[in-house]
Design an enzyme around this catalytic site. Structure first.
Site, PDB file in Angstrom:
ATOM      1  N   GLY A  49       0.817  -1.208   0.000  1.00 22.58           N
ATOM      2  CA  GLY A  49       0.000   0.000   0.000  1.00 22.58           C
ATOM      3  C   GLY A  49       0.852   1.260   0.000  1.00 22.58           C
ATOM      4  NE  ARG A  91      -4.023  -5.806   0.208  1.00 22.42           N
ATOM      5  CZ  ARG A  91      -3.480  -5.017   1.134  1.00 22.42           C
ATOM      6  NH1 ARG A  91      -2.543  -4.149   0.798  1.00 22.42           N
ATOM      7  NH2 ARG A  91      -3.842  -5.096   2.400  1.00 22.42           N
ATOM      8  CB  THR A 145      -0.716  -4.675   7.638  1.00 26.09           C
ATOM      9  OG1 THR A 145      -1.389  -3.477   7.279  1.00 26.09           O
ATOM     10  CG2 THR A 145       0.776  -4.452   7.683  1.00 26.09           C
ATOM     11  CG  MET A 198      -9.121  -1.561   4.785  1.00 26.57           C
ATOM     12  SD  MET A 198      -8.930   0.066   5.515  1.00 26.57           S
ATOM     13  CE  MET A 198     -10.378   0.877   4.883  1.00 26.57           C
ATOM     14  CB  SER A 211      -0.113  -5.034  11.312  1.00 33.69           C
ATOM     15  OG  SER A 211      -1.422  -4.624  10.969  1.00 33.69           O
ATOM     16  CG  ASP A 212      -4.284  -4.210  13.594  1.00 31.05           C
ATOM     17  OD1 ASP A 212      -3.825  -4.324  12.446  1.00 31.05           O
ATOM     18  OD2 ASP A 212      -5.479  -3.949  13.805  1.00 31.05           O
TER      19      ASP A 212
END
Ligand code: HPA
Length: 237
Positions: free
Chosen positions: A21, A88, A91, A180, A203-204
């Site tokens: 991204g 792609r 995260t 997204m 990542s989270d």
């Protein structure tokens, strides 16, 4: 030749493009992992580079954040620059309890709350799905690297700061993670008879509030970049 968003000459992109991204991530990948990287696009700062990996040409270009952005850049790469494969690398937030920070997910398919597919005027709901060839190759590359990966469905959302608190509902359907961009990429690839795969690093964990440190993000991002580059070197088209 150029498009409103890309000043590269025709032929400036390789058949396979890795898409993070973040433009600075594209620069980092080009400088750290590619041989002889050349800058081919910088319109709106959406940096794109072409170089080679293990002797085979490969490009890396940023997608920006969200489906409208990756929809534009992927369409132009496939349609005007004859790119065949977009991988792609990004995260994702974990939804499944079985996923942990830094785990890698290969997004086989995606659920979405996006209206992106309305343009196709379908009398039903499409199922954005990755390329089986890219998925199989990436899975095998990860195996060779002894990096375990999860394969499954992700939720591709239009909303980052989301008031709807819907993640627990998506979890009931076995969705692994939230990101997204995948749905617009997979639909664009399908419409143009091209190939796409989305590889994500967790990542989270939005449901628990856990997050990676910047340093942890970097290390786990490198594993994912290598899986994507090895995939680009292995695929035959
Ligand atoms: N939501 C959407 N996209 C993301 C997230 C998230 O929590 N984490 C990483 N990408």
């Amino acid at each position: 030749m150029s498009t409103p968003h890309n000043r590269a000459e025709k032929g400036a992109f390789a058949k396979t493009v890795l898409m993070p991204g973040d433009p600075l991530r594209a620069k980092y990948i080009a400088e750290k992992f590619l041989d002889s990287p050349t800058l081919v696009n910088d319109v709106r700062g959406m940096l794109g580079f072409t170089g080679s990996y293990k002797g085979k040409p490969v490009s890396v270009m940023a997608s920006g954040m969200g489906m409208p952005s990756i929809g534009i850049y992927s369409y132009e790469l496939y349609n005007y620059y004859d790119v065949d494969n977009i991988i792609r690398i990004g995260t994702a937030g974990a939804i499944s309890e079985e996923l942990h920070l830094r785990d890698v997910v290969l997004a086989m398919s995606c659920a979405t709350n996006s209206s992106f597919a309305r343009q196709y005027r379908l009398p039903g709901t499409p199922a954005p799905t990755c390329s089986f060839d890219l998925l199989r190759t990436a899975y095998e590359c990860a195996g060779r690297m002894k990096k375990s990966v999860r394969v499954g469905s992700v939720f591709c959302s239009d909303v980052f700061y989301d008031d709807s608190n819907s993640l627990a509902e998506w979890k009931k359907l076995g969705i692994l993670a939230i990101e997204m961009e995948s749905a617009a990429l997979y639909l664009t690839a399908a419409r143009l008879s091209k190939n796409a795969l989305c590889i994500c690093t967790v990542s989270d964990c939005p449901l628990t509030g856990e997050e990676c440190s910047a340093q942890e993000r970097e290390k786990s991002f490198d594993d994912m970049i290598i899986i994507a580059l090895e995939t680009s070197a292995d695929i035959t088209r």
